[in-house]
Design a protein around this motif. Structure first.
Motif, short mmCIF file in Angstrom:
data_model
loop_
_atom_site.label_atom_id
_atom_site.label_comp_id
_atom_site.label_asym_id
_atom_site.label_seq_id
_atom_site.Cartn_x
_atom_site.Cartn_y
_atom_site.Cartn_z
N GLY A 1 -22.11 -9.83 29.46
CA GLY A 1 -22.24 -10.94 30.41
C GLY A 1 -20.95 -11.12 31.17
N GLN B 1 -28.14 -15.06 27.50
CA GLN B 1 -28.96 -14.72 28.65
C GLN B 1 -30.09 -15.73 28.83
N THR C 1 -17.95 -13.01 29.57
CA THR C 1 -18.31 -14.25 28.88
C THR C 1 -17.94 -14.14 27.40
N ASP D 1 -23.54 -14.33 33.85
CA ASP D 1 -23.73 -15.52 33.01
C ASP D 1 -23.34 -16.75 33.84
#
Length: 541
Positions: free
Chosen positions: A320, A223, A283, A216
């Protein structure tokens, strides 16, 4: 999950359920067909704004940038899109839109697709002639190295549908899917060869639990197409007791799958990249509104409570990854270029959450450690009284895979003050005088500003820094004497209201001659007497 097409899995063969000693297992002959990464296969995602009509209702020349996923080699950049219904009465194979190859010249249309070397792709497309039997070709391969895979010959009375397979060669991670007009019944290569319903699928054995791991790089938790897959990441499947029952690594596209998973409840553990250069993390969990495009793991890389049922599939377990770095706020006095201590900032992440509060030290610095990749906002909530408080946040960005501290220079300016000069008559202070000119100088004698008193007798000097100043009248009002006295005044730190100085002027008085009025009278008598004497003497002659 996007890389494997969430919600579109279809069985190719039936699952065989075998009861073994109090447990349920799934045999390894399970196969799923997954739509592969083709975009806009039915040509339904078209922006017709600005498109030119191609000669009949429902037929348009559309710029390739407005036909999602597809490109053309034509220098015109145009793709000919037909709608159902249209002025020629040609129906779509599926949906509402389809295309005609070669809008204005003989160039193919194509789409580049990420592929895994060694896998077998199943392709399909619908083809139809326009004025009779048209022929088109399907070419596949690496860009610049295309091979003819199949040809389609169809008349104008019905759509034909074609299918086949393509094995991705070693090392080919990008495959170009290309459609080319070969011949037309009309004789004009630009009139004919309709195309619709392009499909691309892959058979995956026993795929039930899996998804995608990506970097990320902007830290927004969602995404994007330009964010790279995380390749070679270890992912573990744990049973309800916390034991690892399977382990795998993400492939070249960041995808992972656990095959033939038995009935039960599982947890997924995604491990961070093994790279000693950067500090990695995960993330934000479940950012945004689309669960198919965000990250499902928590801060520890865990997804809990994934249910596996017979004949089920679970491919919405994205993860992520981000990196951590530091930021340093450097607070500067914009007037004196000196550090500002004691400034307090709230640090807000891109999701609107205040994650910390920092205060600048004697050197005007405040360090913010372990910030994840992303955009942040520094909002000043307190500063020394003599400074103007910043009203807008300062934005800064922590980049991906960066070990350098981000320096955020923030400038404060001292509060400004003002001077109001009131110009009055020295006898009648209620009489306000216009037209007086003043100048303000600093203690070094440099002139800072000038002003003239208005009809209300006021001369205003604004935006003055704290400090000592000298006020001097340079021109008096008409009919008044110049008041040349220099007046000292001070603009304090943290000024509260204007400094007011009243300056008085005296009226002009006519200058005295220095001769007594009696002298003027005597001189007049003498002149008159002399004149009479001269007249008498002239008559005697």
């Amino acid at each position: 999950m996007k890389r494997f097409g969430k919600g579109l899995l279809a069985f190719v063969s039936l699952m065989m359920v075998v009861m073994i000693a109090g447990g349920i297992v799934v045999q390894a002959d399970v196969m799923f067909t997954l739509p592969w990464r083709i975009s806009n296969p039915d040509f339904e995602e078209v922006d017709f704004s600005g498109a030119a009509n191609a000669g009949a209702p429902g037929i348009y020349y559309v710029h390739q940038n407005k036909v999602t996923g597809w490109s053309t080699a034509s220098p015109t950049d145009l793709i000919e899109v037909w709608q159902d219904p249209n002025g020629k009465g040609v129906p779509a194979y599926s949906g509402q839109n389809f295309i005609e190859l070669n809008a204005k010249d003989n160039y193919p249309i194509y789409q580049d697709i990420q592929t895994i070397p060694g896998t077998t792709l199943q392709w399909g497309f619908a083809h139809r002639g326009r004025d009779g039997v048209d022929e088109a070709g399907l070419l596949m391969g690496a860009p610049g190295n295309l091979q003819l895979i199949a040809t389609a010959d169809d008349g104008n009375d019905a759509w034909g549908y074609y299918t086949g397979t393509y094995v991705v060669p070693p090392g080919q991670t990008v495959t170009r899917l290309t459609f080319l007009a070969i011949s037309t019944a009309s004789g004009s290569i630009t009139n004919g060869n309709f195309l619709d319903a392009v499909t691309l699928t892959i058979d995956v054995p026993g795929s039930q639990i899996g998804d995608y791991v990506w970097y990320d790089t902007n830290g927004d938790g969602v995404q994007q197409r330009d964010e790279p897959p995380a390749v070679g990441i270890t992912v573990d499947l744990l049973n309800s007791n916390g034991n690892v029952v399977a382990s795998t690594q993400t492939n070249d596209l960041g995808g992972y799958l656990f095959d033939d998973v038995a009935f039960g409840t599982y947890n997924i553990q995604v491990h961070l990249p093994l790279n000693g250069t950067y500090q990695y993390g995960f993330t934000k969990q479940l950012a945004g509104d689309d669960s198919t495009h965000n990250s499902h793991v928590d801060a520890a890389g865990m997804i809990y409570g994934v249910q596996s049922t017979l004949n089920g599939y679970y491919v919405d377990n994205d993860a992520g990854t981000i990196t951590y770095s530091n930021a340093v706020i450097e607070k500067i006095d914009g007037d004196n270029q000196t550090p500002v201590a004691g400034a307090v900032f709230d640090i807000t992440d891109n999701f609107g959450e205040v994650i910390t509060q920092v205060t600048t030290d004697a050197q005007g610095k405040a360090t913010i450690g372990s910030l994840a990749t992303g955009t942040y906002h520094a909002t000043e909530v307190a500063v020394a009284d003599k400074y103007q408080l910043l009203t807008e946040p300062i934005d800064f960005t922590i980049g991906f895979e960066s070990n350098e501290s981000v320096i955020v220079t923030i400038t404060n300016y001292l509060k400004r003050g003002s001077l109001e000069v009131v110009k009055v008559d020295d006898i009648d202070n209620n009489k306000l005088l216009a037209g007086a000119e003043f100048q303000v100088s600093d203690v070094s004698g440099d002139v800072i500003a000038t002003a003239i008193s208005n009809n209300s007798g006021l001369a205003n000097f604004n935006n003055l820094l704290p400090g000592d100043y000298i006020l001097v009248e340079t021109k008096s009002p008409n009919g008044y004497q110049l008041n040349s006295k220099a007046l000292n005044f001070t603009i304090p730190e943290n000024p509260n209201g204007a400094v007011v100085i009243t300056v008085e002027n005296s009226k002009l008085v006519l200058p005295a001659t220095g001769v007594n009025n009696d002298v003027f009278l005597s001189v007049g008598i003498l002149i008159s007497g002399g004149s009479l004497l001269a007249l008498f003497l002239l008559r005697r002659r």
